[in-house]
Design an enzyme around this catalytic site. Structure first.
Site, mmCIF file in Angstrom:
data_model
loop_
_atom_site.group_PDB
_atom_site.id
_atom_site.type_symbol
_atom_site.label_atom_id
_atom_site.label_comp_id
_atom_site.label_asym_id
_atom_site.label_seq_id
_atom_site.Cartn_x
_atom_site.Cartn_y
_atom_site.Cartn_z
ATOM 1 C CE LYS A 203 18.118 9.043 34.130
ATOM 2 N NZ LYS A 203 17.202 9.919 33.413
ATOM 3 C CD GLU A 209 32.077 11.632 26.544
ATOM 4 O OE1 GLU A 209 31.293 10.686 26.785
ATOM 5 O OE2 GLU A 209 31.873 12.478 25.658
ATOM 6 N N GLY A 264 19.134 13.755 33.748
ATOM 7 C CA GLY A 264 20.567 13.918 34.069
ATOM 8 C C GLY A 264 20.910 15.346 34.472
ATOM 9 N NE ARG A 265 18.151 18.891 29.908
ATOM 10 C CZ ARG A 265 17.862 17.811 29.196
ATOM 11 N NH1 ARG A 265 18.728 16.824 29.121
ATOM 12 N NH2 ARG A 265 16.714 17.701 28.555
ATOM 13 C CD GLU A 350 21.757 17.393 27.349
ATOM 14 O OE1 GLU A 350 21.441 17.081 28.509
ATOM 15 O OE2 GLU A 350 22.829 17.005 26.824
ATOM 16 C CG HIS A 381 38.029 44.657 31.998
ATOM 17 N ND1 HIS A 381 38.416 45.971 31.924
ATOM 18 C CD2 HIS A 381 37.432 44.497 33.206
ATOM 19 C CE1 HIS A 381 38.100 46.578 33.067
ATOM 20 N NE2 HIS A 381 37.497 45.705 33.851
ATOM 21 C CE LYS A 509 25.566 10.572 24.321
ATOM 22 N NZ LYS A 509 24.588 10.017 25.246
HETATM 23 O O1 LIG Z 1 24.924 10.510 33.394
HETATM 24 P P1 LIG Z 1 25.189 9.913 32.058
HETATM 25 O O2 LIG Z 1 24.191 8.859 31.698
HETATM 26 O O3 LIG Z 1 26.591 9.411 31.954
HETATM 27 O O4 LIG Z 1 24.985 11.034 30.967
HETATM 28 C C1 LIG Z 1 25.775 12.176 30.928
HETATM 29 C C2 LIG Z 1 25.176 13.212 30.029
HETATM 30 O O5 LIG Z 1 25.051 12.713 28.723
HETATM 31 C C3 LIG Z 1 23.827 13.159 28.144
HETATM 32 O O6 LIG Z 1 22.946 12.094 28.112
HETATM 33 C C4 LIG Z 1 23.969 13.585 26.740
HETATM 34 O O7 LIG Z 1 25.065 14.394 26.543
HETATM 35 C C5 LIG Z 1 23.335 14.230 29.105
HETATM 36 O O8 LIG Z 1 21.990 14.460 29.021
HETATM 37 C C6 LIG Z 1 23.781 13.660 30.386
HETATM 38 O O9 LIG Z 1 23.734 14.589 31.429
#
Ligand SMILES: O=P(O)(O)OC[C@H]1O[C@](O)(CO)[C@@H](O)[C@@H]1O
Length: 546
Positions: A203, A209, A264-265, A350, A381, A509
């Site tokens: 987003k 990452e 995002g979520r 979150e 289990h 971060k």
């Molecule tokens: O879609 P993006 O902007 O890469 O963000 C990934 C994730 O990182 C966060 O902003 C924080 O971990 C989440 O809310 C989000 O889903």
């Protein structure tokens, strides 16, 4: 000045009295007293049945909880959410995920934007599935890799797995999230660059990452012989920052928009759900959206005491703030739902892991609980021992399907039977007298009974919901996810917190970036704590060539 929950609800004392009453009553007694209890405390909507009869509630408790929801103006809050008010006040934006699964014709500006994006996405899926879309050597695409993390990974990954019986088989869909190079390395070793398409899902288009994995993917592609100007056949992006995606090197034609009004979520229903559509086809993706749309309708129109997401939220409010629980277990008795607990961890924790109200006042009450779980029967289990005999009470959501997609009927029978048995055993338990009588009947000596019986007692009186569906389909899955999304909002309204921001992830971060810089420059600030300095120094020594 701390915000007290008791200041928010005038019936606080009645709720506490009701909670105290449950100290002297058991769920088993409640079932004995009311043979109609299961029907009385069950609601069906959008293809789901919520049986919440094995919870510490009765009609009085329920009406007190509904009264609390009314005082929090939950009905008004639902309207505000659905019509696009800026419910995300700290970021001054709406949370219009319901617009992503509108039913019927697109009418609002947001719905029209969604419709146009989905149409473009349908074209892409079609062209890749049909083999019309070619890689740089002219081969058709066989593998699609989603690069994203958090909301840009967990939802699509969970749904893609959940809908395995609906996979069309046109392409294999993979996911890479972790910045740990092991993930992308292990995956790409098995893939052919010439027939691989990467979806860069972010987003913000600024997530470490995702950017690092995308750079690695691009290098992998170029190293395989793909020319720079051919990369467009292998990279698509989904982002609300279209310009950043283009700047990164994604062809403008290949960028699918997302909007600030989608969290995002809460975004798997948008083009972020592209991996799902690649796996199950656009028709099934739209059925997933429709299932969620049906749950939206239910949430927006059903009375509070007959409203599945509202009841799910009220029950967690009840347990967290009156009965002292701080975790909740999600136990899907469906192998394909194995990623649901991980998905719900982000959705719930979150969203509602907050310590200040919407106005920034510190709260003195518990907010979001720890969410955990795994697929049944595996958990039986493993950690169910603690659920049955441990000292802590954990409210549980069991999720079960009446029918399987596979033909192995006897196994589905055992799966279902185990789900119901766990819910029953946790509720009824087995007291000392019954345990002793059973041991006696089995011919165990009195001496042994005295030493063994206490270990075999199950206290019981432990709560659970059973969420039942006919079959796990795109529609029922959509409804299930939307029910949890709205449960989260219900809790946010009751706790007067903003469920749609996530400031708590920022500090880690930032410090991660500082530490990465210290590793690169070997310049370790002297005012860092000794633990951090030592750890970074050790890494630098072990990686002198970096
Ligand atoms: O879609 P993006 O902007 O890469 O963000 C990934 C994730 O990182 C966060 O902003 C924080 O971990 C989440 O809310 C989000 O889903």
């Amino acid at each position: 000045m701390q915000k007290k929950l008791s200041d928010l609800f005038s019936n606080w004392d009645q709720l506490n009295t009701a909670a105290n009453e449950w100290q002297n009553r058991t769920l088993a007694e409640a079932f004995q007293q009311d043979t109609n209890r299961a029907a009385r405390f069950s609601v069906t909507a959008a293809g789901l049945q919520l049986d919440y009869s094995k919870n510490h509630v009765d009609e009085n408790t329920l009406s007190q909880l509904v009264a609390a929801a009314e005082q929090a103006d939950l009905s008004g809050a639902i309207k505000r959410l659905m019509r696009g008010d800026h419910v995300n006040n700290t970021e001054d934006r709406p949370a219009l995920h319901s617009a992503l699964r509108y039913l019927g014709e697109a009418s609002t500006e947001e719905e029209k934007a969604v419709a146009a994006t989905l149409e473009k996405m349908a074209g892409l899926i079609d062209s890749v599935h049909s083999g019309e879309w070619k890689g740089y050597t002219g081969e058709k695409i066989t593998d699609v890799v989603n690069i994203g993390i958090g909301g840009s990974d967990l939802g699509p990954r969970m749904v893609t797995k959940a809908l395995t019986p609906f996979h069309t088989g046109h392409v294999n869909v993979h996911f890479v999230a972790n910045v740990d190079g092991a993930e992308i390395y292990d995956l790409t070793r098995k893939l052919n660059p010439a027939s691989t398409l990467f979806l860069v899902a972010s987003k913000s288009f600024s997530t470490l990452e995702t950017l690092e994995n995308s750079l690695t993917a691009r290098k992998w592609m170029l190293d395989s012989g793909c020319a720079q100007d051919q990369l467009k056949h292998h990279f698509v992006a989904i982002s609300s920052k279209v310009d950043k995606a283009v700047e990164f090197g994604i062809d403008a034609e290949n960028v699918y928009p997302l909007w600030d009004w989608v969290g995002g979520r809460y975004s798997l229903w948008s083009a972020i759900g592209m991996p799902i559509a690649f796996a199950v086809g656009m028709e099934n993706f739209n059925k997933l959206r429709a299932g969620a749309g049906a749950m939206d309708q239910h949430f927006a129109t059903a009375p509070l005491d007959k409203n599945i997401p509202v009841l799910m939220g009220l029950l967690m409010f009840w347990y967290s703030n009156f009965l002292g629980t701080d975790t909740q277990a999600i136990l899907p008795y469906a192998y394909h739902l194995q990623l649901l607990p991980a998905y719900l961890q982000q959705l719930e924790m979150e969203s509602n892991g907050k310590s200040v109200t919407r106005d920034g006042v510190k709260v003195d009450y518990q907010t979001g609980s720890i969410v955990w779980g795994t697929e049944g029967t595996n958990g039986q289990h493993s950690f169910h021992q603690l659920l049955h005999q441990g000292t802590t009470m954990v409210p549980i959501d069991f999720i079960a399907t009446l029918q399987a997609h596979h033909p192995i009927a006897h196994q589905h029978k055992y799966l279902f039977a185990n789900c119901v048995a766990q819910s029953q055993a946790l509720m009824t338990g087995r007291d000392l007298a019954t345990t002793e009588a059973e041991l006696r009947a089995a011919g165990v000596s009195e001496e042994e009974i005295a030493s063994l019986a206490p270990h075999k007692v199950h206290p019981g009186n432990r709560p659970s919901n059973v969420i039942l569906m006919e079959k796990l389909t795109p529609e029922t899955l959509g409804a299930l996810i939307a029910a949890y999304e709205h449960k989260v909002y219900t809790l946010g309204v009751l706790w007067n917190i903003n469920s749609y921001d996530q400031w708590g992830v920022e500090l880690g971060k930032l410090l991660g970036t500082h530490i990465a810089n210290a590793i690169t420059t070997t310049d370790i600030p002297g005012d860092w704590d000794s633990s951090t300095q030592t750890l970074v120094r050790k890494f630098n020594e072990a990686n002198k060539s970096l």
